[in-house]
Write an enzyme that holds these catalytic residues in place. Sequence first.
Site, mmCIF file in Angstrom:
data_model
loop_
_atom_site.group_PDB
_atom_site.id
_atom_site.type_symbol
_atom_site.label_atom_id
_atom_site.label_comp_id
_atom_site.label_asym_id
_atom_site.label_seq_id
_atom_site.Cartn_x
_atom_site.Cartn_y
_atom_site.Cartn_z
ATOM 1 N N LYS A 1 0.815 -1.262 -0.031
ATOM 2 C CA LYS A 1 0.021 -0.031 0.062
ATOM 3 C C LYS A 1 0.936 1.248 0.063
ATOM 4 O O LYS A 1 1.901 1.467 0.747
ATOM 5 C CB LYS A 1 -0.775 0.020 1.320
ATOM 6 C CG LYS A 1 -1.555 1.278 1.547
ATOM 7 C CD LYS A 1 -1.739 1.562 3.089
ATOM 8 C CE LYS A 1 -0.361 2.089 3.426
ATOM 9 N NZ LYS A 1 -0.371 2.616 4.833
ATOM 10 N N PRO B 1 9.016 -5.067 3.653
ATOM 11 C CA PRO B 1 9.610 -4.739 4.887
ATOM 12 C C PRO B 1 8.600 -4.495 5.948
ATOM 13 O O PRO B 1 7.465 -4.230 5.806
ATOM 14 C CB PRO B 1 10.495 -3.334 4.569
ATOM 15 C CG PRO B 1 10.565 -3.232 3.155
ATOM 16 C CD PRO B 1 9.355 -4.057 2.317
ATOM 17 N N ALA C 1 7.064 -0.562 7.913
ATOM 18 C CA ALA C 1 7.859 0.499 6.581
ATOM 19 C C ALA C 1 7.023 1.396 6.216
ATOM 20 O O ALA C 1 7.359 1.903 5.266
ATOM 21 C CB ALA C 1 8.468 -0.577 5.689
ATOM 22 N N GLY C 2 5.509 1.401 6.797
ATOM 23 C CA GLY C 2 4.449 2.444 5.890
ATOM 24 C C GLY C 2 4.081 1.971 4.786
ATOM 25 O O GLY C 2 3.137 2.598 4.037
ATOM 26 N N SER D 1 -1.231 -5.668 7.019
ATOM 27 C CA SER D 1 -2.637 -5.687 6.582
ATOM 28 C C SER D 1 -2.856 -6.157 5.177
ATOM 29 O O SER D 1 -4.099 -6.748 4.726
ATOM 30 C CB SER D 1 -2.884 -4.145 6.567
ATOM 31 O OG SER D 1 -2.678 -3.402 7.728
ATOM 32 N N ASP E 1 -5.722 -0.085 8.148
ATOM 33 C CA ASP E 1 -5.447 -0.323 6.645
ATOM 34 C C ASP E 1 -6.190 -1.543 6.012
ATOM 35 O O ASP E 1 -6.008 -1.608 4.755
ATOM 36 C CB ASP E 1 -3.863 -0.329 6.409
ATOM 37 C CG ASP E 1 -3.292 0.903 6.786
ATOM 38 O OD1 ASP E 1 -3.834 1.880 6.548
ATOM 39 O OD2 ASP E 1 -2.033 1.014 6.876
#
Length: 286
Positions: free
Chosen positions: A9, A93, A96-97, A102, A136
Site C-alpha cells: 500500500k 519490509p 515500513a509504512g 494488513s 489499513d
Amino acid sequence: MLKTIARAKINLTLRILGKSETGFHLIESITAFSDFGDEVEIFTNSSRDQLEISGPFSKDLEGDNIVVKALEYFRKETIWTQPITIKIFKQIPVAAGLGGGSADAACVLKMLNLLAPKARVSEEKMGEIGLNLGSDVPACLSGKTLKMEGRGEKLSIIGRIPNMPILLVNPNIRLSTKAVFETFSKKGLFKPADENANVDVEKIFKGIGCNTPNDLIEPAIKLAPVIQEVLFVLRKLKGIKTVGMSGSGATCFALFEPNDTVSVIKAEEQIKNYGWWTASTFLKGA
C-alpha cells in the site's frame, strides 16, 4: 490451492485531521497499491492449521501475526473448521509504512472466502472484520485507488490513475507507527477536515509538485533523521515526477512519468549505492 500477491500500500498523500472519541487518529489519504508485494499461498491439509513464513523479511516479524487473527475471525464468523496451510513469502519490509501485514491479512480473508465451499462472508461483514484487524485492512481488501477517511473505514474509489513507475526506498529502518503518531500529536499539528469527498485524479498528479503532502514526515524524521537524506537523494534523481513518504515511514518513494521504465531502472541502480532497500515497480492503475 490458491496463490496471489498481497500488494504493498502506498499513501500518496496523508493528512491527520484529529482523533476520534475512541482514540483513533482520523485521516484523509489518497492511497494506491503497487504491483510489488508478498506472495501468499493457501491450501487445505488433513491435520491442523499451519502458518509458514519465509523470505527476506520473515525474521523481522514479532508477536502475534495478523494473518492468524484473520483466520480466527473467519472461523468465528463461518464455523468452517477445515485445517489449512498458509504460506507467505515476505518481501515487503516490516514496520515500513507499506501496510504489509494488513495486505497479507486482507489476501488471506479473500482467499478463505473462495476456499471455503459454503462458508461465504458478505462484503460488508468482511469490511467489519478488516477494521477489527487494523485500520489499513479495509483499503487492502479493496485493492483499488482510494480516498481513505475516518480511521480508514470510509473509502471512496477515485478512479484510474496513470500507469506510473514507482521506486520504493527504505533506509533499513523499522519505524513504529505508534511512536510516529505520538510524536505528531505532541506537536499539535492537526489540520481542519476537508468536507469535499470528490477527488479529481488528474489534479492529484498535476498539483502534487515535487513533494507529496504527508503530515507524518516531520515526526518520522525526528525519530529517524536518515529519512530526510533519503528524500533529498530521491529529489535529485532524473525523470522523477514527485517524491514522498508512505504512511508513517520509513519507506519513501519516487514517482516517474507514465511508462518511463528506463529512468526508474537507472534510479534504482543509483540508490543501491547507498545500501538502502529498494523495489522498482508500478502503481496499479485500477
